[in-house]
Structures are given as structure tokens and as C-alpha cells.
Scaffold this motif. Structure first.
Motif, PDB file in Angstrom:
ATOM      1  N   GLU A  34       2.682   4.857  27.724  1.00 21.77           N
ATOM      2  CA  GLU A  34       1.543   5.991  27.661  1.00 21.77           C
ATOM      3  C   GLU A  34       2.271   7.202  28.573  1.00 21.77           C
ATOM      4  O   GLU A  34       1.772   8.190  28.048  1.00 21.77           O
ATOM      5  CB  GLU A  34       0.543   5.420  28.979  1.00 21.77           C
ATOM      6  N   ALA A  35       3.304   6.854  29.300  1.00 25.36           N
ATOM      7  CA  ALA A  35       3.924   8.210  29.740  1.00 25.36           C
ATOM      8  C   ALA A  35       4.695   9.098  28.453  1.00 25.36           C
ATOM      9  O   ALA A  35       4.431  10.382  28.471  1.00 25.36           O
ATOM     10  CB  ALA A  35       5.160   8.185  30.689  1.00 25.36           C
TER      11      ALA A  35
ATOM     12  N   THR B 124      12.335  15.872  28.400  1.00 26.06           N
ATOM     13  CA  THR B 124      11.249  16.410  27.970  1.00 26.06           C
ATOM     14  C   THR B 124      10.652  17.833  28.765  1.00 26.06           C
ATOM     15  O   THR B 124       9.938  18.555  28.299  1.00 26.06           O
ATOM     16  CB  THR B 124      10.049  15.531  27.598  1.00 26.06           C
ATOM     17  N   ASN B 125      11.080  17.844  29.984  1.00 25.88           N
ATOM     18  CA  ASN B 125      10.720  18.820  31.018  1.00 25.88           C
ATOM     19  C   ASN B 125       9.007  18.658  31.130  1.00 25.88           C
ATOM     20  O   ASN B 125       8.278  19.808  31.588  1.00 25.88           O
ATOM     21  CB  ASN B 125      10.750  20.306  30.405  1.00 25.88           C
ATOM     22  N   LYS B 126       8.545  17.228  30.640  1.00 27.95           N
ATOM     23  CA  LYS B 126       7.169  17.287  30.937  1.00 27.95           C
ATOM     24  C   LYS B 126       6.973  16.747  32.670  1.00 27.95           C
ATOM     25  O   LYS B 126       7.774  16.907  33.476  1.00 27.95           O
ATOM     26  CB  LYS B 126       6.810  16.170  30.400  1.00 27.95           C
ATOM     27  N   VAL B 127       5.487  16.982  32.848  1.00 27.54           N
ATOM     28  CA  VAL B 127       5.334  16.982  34.495  1.00 27.54           C
ATOM     29  C   VAL B 127       5.064  15.424  34.965  1.00 27.54           C
ATOM     30  O   VAL B 127       4.203  14.988  34.035  1.00 27.54           O
ATOM     31  CB  VAL B 127       4.087  17.815  34.711  1.00 27.54           C
TER      32      VAL B 127
ATOM     33  N   VAL C 197       2.039  13.129  33.644  1.00 25.97           N
ATOM     34  CA  VAL C 197       1.678  11.971  34.160  1.00 25.97           C
ATOM     35  C   VAL C 197       1.429  12.271  35.605  1.00 25.97           C
ATOM     36  O   VAL C 197       2.148  13.021  36.415  1.00 25.97           O
ATOM     37  CB  VAL C 197       2.877  10.861  34.238  1.00 25.97           C
ATOM     38  N   ILE C 198       0.013  11.415  36.191  1.00 22.68           N
ATOM     39  CA  ILE C 198      -0.239  11.756  37.424  1.00 22.68           C
ATOM     40  C   ILE C 198      -0.200  10.218  38.064  1.00 22.68           C
ATOM     41  O   ILE C 198      -0.964   9.518  37.514  1.00 22.68           O
ATOM     42  CB  ILE C 198      -1.676  12.418  37.724  1.00 22.68           C
TER      43      ILE C 198
ATOM     44  N   ASP D 141      10.748   4.790  37.532  1.00 20.75           N
ATOM     45  CA  ASP D 141      11.974   4.778  36.816  1.00 20.75           C
ATOM     46  C   ASP D 141      11.348   4.465  35.544  1.00 20.75           C
ATOM     47  O   ASP D 141      12.068   4.961  34.173  1.00 20.75           O
ATOM     48  CB  ASP D 141      12.947   3.522  36.946  1.00 20.75           C
ATOM     49  N   ALA D 142      10.136   3.787  35.157  1.00 20.42           N
ATOM     50  CA  ALA D 142       9.597   3.474  33.956  1.00 20.42           C
ATOM     51  C   ALA D 142       9.139   4.965  33.423  1.00 20.42           C
ATOM     52  O   ALA D 142       9.327   5.045  32.160  1.00 20.42           O
ATOM     53  CB  ALA D 142       8.450   2.652  33.855  1.00 20.42           C
ATOM     54  N   PHE D 143       8.398   5.530  34.050  1.00 28.86           N
ATOM     55  CA  PHE D 143       7.961   7.001  33.740  1.00 28.86           C
ATOM     56  C   PHE D 143       9.099   7.700  33.319  1.00 28.86           C
ATOM     57  O   PHE D 143       9.034   8.552  32.296  1.00 28.86           O
ATOM     58  CB  PHE D 143       7.175   7.640  34.961  1.00 28.86           C
TER      59      PHE D 143
END
Length: 328
Positions: free
Chosen positions: A68-69, A111-114, A75-76, A102-104
């Protein structure tokens, strides 16, 4: 070419909880798709009613968290799988939280995603001179639950190319008739008095749940990697002001205990919570994000006396079933 009309996706743990519900509502209103981790059919149904997509699993479902991440833009992580009335070995909580982070990180690296994680303003040691503290304040010497270790691990994944930041919620997140205030109301009705420690002299911070939710969404756009942001409203109240307001609503007296006695009777966590001075400033979030207090302008005392907690008190006093618990 990327589809400019495609909605950004948020994956959230705790999406059906107290803070998560408000974030979900606001995120969907802002045009996001929300996918929420869900442990039960009842939470599935709640998320669907909010307009979100339930994803079955829990913090131990690491493959689900990775999947899902990877599919999300943001991701919150709200879930802190710990019950203060349980006091199980906190080392196990740290281990589970680290595995989830760690999974996230496995899915988000490069990716520089949040990735927004959640802490608490009580992680900051109070200023010995009674002044405000910011996100750089040291950890309290008497920290009962070493949540700082969880936050340090969360922020450690920033060098992997992840825009991770921690949101530290005020000790009292209030509004909508829920959370800790509701818990203390239930306890007060059950005991016939509202408890405070050391006459309620300690000062604390608060934030309306809808204001806190809006800060998370602003952080999703503007947070800097490796940073910490306090989600606290300007202005402070004493614990005594809070318990007096609750007691007045319930028509019960206030009972004060010395810290040592309160700790012996109710545990170290509650004793620490009720006796800790906290004047955590949100100046950083207000400056960097343009965050403003809107729903909580009137403050926690007004909401208890004349706002969302009035019908809660009426239900409690009438003996109506009230299944809400800590953090709900």
C-alpha cells in the motif's frame, strides 16, 4: 505522460480512529483518495461511509504495508499500538513500530514521497523557567514510555530518499466529544469524582482534532525531511481548569492526589500525564505551513462546558451505553 487528473492517494494507519477520521474526511474533501488500514469489518464499514477504501490488515501485516505504501503518494502513520492501561513491555511496541516503519521505507526509498509519523508533545522536557518549548527540547528525565526511541527510528529513514516527518500531538487532542476528555468523563462518572494530581497545578497544551488533521495534510505538502512539528494550539490551560470543567458538567467533585499516591493507585503513565507541565509551541508549523487554528479558536474549556462534550455528559448521566475508550 502522467495523468494530470489522477487523484493523489494517501495510505493511512488509524484512518478510522479519532484523528484519522478527521484526516480522512478533510483529505477526501481536498480531492485525495484515502486507503485506510482496517482490522475489522466494523472499521471497513466506517471507512466506506467516509468515502475511503478499507485495506484489511494490522501493523504486523508487513507485506500489506509495503504494497500500500508503494501505491500511495503519501503515507500517514497514526497507529501507536499501545494501551496505557495495559502497560505491556514497551520494548515490544518499539519493535513493532520499527518493523512497520521499515516496511514503509522499503516501499518508499528513493521516491522522495512523504511519510508522516506520529509522536506526542509530552516527549519534550518542560522548560525549568516556565517558558515555551519547541521541537528541539530534550526528552524528560522521567519519561515513562520511551516514545522518543520510536520517533528517532522513524526519522532515521530520511537518508533513504524519503520525506519523513513526525507530528507531535498535544497531550489533549479534543473535540467532537471524543478522545481523552471523554475518557476522563467516563472515569469521573464511574468513580463519582474527577481525579487530578497535585491540585491540577501543571500546565498543558491542547489542539482541536480538526485543526490537528489539517496540520497533517499541510505537512503532506510542505514538511521537510527529518523534521518534527508540534501540533499544539497557542495558549495553555492548567489541568485544574480541565478537571473543574469536566466535574461541573458531570455534577461531581474534584479529588486531588499527590503524585506518588496517584502513581501507586493508577499507574505511572496516568500519574505522569496528569502532573506533566507542557508548553509546547507550534510556531514552527505555523511559520512553515501557514497553519492556523480554526475549529479550536474557543479552546478546550469552552468545548467541554458548552460544546461537543455537553451531549456526552448528558448521555453518561442518563446511563446510556457509551463504548468509547482511550483514543477513540
Amino acid at each position: 505522460m502522467a495523468d494530470a487528473t489522477k487523484k493523489q492517494r494517501i495510505f493511512m494507519t488509524g484512518a478510522s480512529g479519532y484523528v484519522g477520521t478527521s484526516i480522512t474526511e478533510q483529505a477526501i474533501a481536498d480531492g485525495y483518495e484515502v486507503y485506510g488500514l482496517s482490522r475489522s469489518e466494523s472499521n471497513d464499514e466506517k471507512l466506506r461511509k467516509l468515502g475511503a477504501v478499507p485495506v484489511r490488515g494490522d501493523l504486523s501485516s508487513l507485506d500489506v504495508l509495503r504494497r500500500e505504501a508503494a501505491a500511495a503518494d503519501v503515507v500517514i502513520h497514526l497507529v501507536h499500538d499501545f494501551n496505557p492501561r495495559d502497560m505491556r513491555d514497551y520494548k515490544e511496541v518499539i519493535k513493532a513500530q520499527a518493523a512497520a516503519t521499515d516496511a514503509f521505507a522499503d516501499a518508499l526509498q528513493g521516491t522522495n514521497k512523504v511519510l508522516l509519523t506520529t509522536g506526542g508533545a509530552l516527549m519534550a522536557k518542560s522548560d525549568p523557567n516556565g517558558g515555551e518549548t519547541d521541537e528541539t527540547a530534550p526528552t524528560p528525565d522521567d519519561e515513562i514510555i520511551p516514545r522518543t526511541l520510536v520517533e528517532k527510528h522513524d526519522l532515521s529513514v530520511a537518508p533513504k530518499g524519503i520525506r519523513v516527518a513526525s507530528i507531535r500531538l498535544a497531550p489533549f487532542v479534543y473535540g467532537r466529544g471524543g478522545s481523552g476528555v471523554r475518557l476522563f468523563m467516563q472515569m469521573g462518572a464511574r468513580n463519582g469524582f474527577v481525579l487530578t494530581v497535585n491540585e491540577g497545578a501543571a500546565t498543558t497544551t491542547s489542539v482541536h482534532v480538526d485543526d490537528a488533521a489539517r496540520l497533517y495534510l499541510l505537512a503532506a505538502k510542505h514538511a521537510r525531511a527529518g523534521e518534527v512539528y508540534n501540533a499544539t494550539a497557542p495558549g495553555f490551560v492548567t489541568h485544574r481548569e480541565i478537571v473543574d470543567a469536566i466535574a461541573g458538567l458531570l455534577d461531581v467533585p474534584v479529588k486531588s492526589l499527590p503524585l506518588a499516591v496517584a502513581t501507586e493507585k493508577m499507574g505511572a503513565f496516568l500519574g505522569r500525564f496528569l502532573s506533566a507541565d507542557n508548553k509546547s509551541s507550534s510556531a514552527k508549523a505555523r511559520k512553515e505551513f501557514g497553519w492556523e487554528i480554526k475549529e479550536g479558536k474557543a479552546g478546550i474549556i469552552e468545548d467541554i462546558k458548552n460544546g461537543s462534550y455537553v451531549p456526552v455528559a448528558q448521555a453518561i448521566k442518563s446511563g446510556a451505553p457509551d463504548g468509547k475508550t482511550w483514543g477513540s
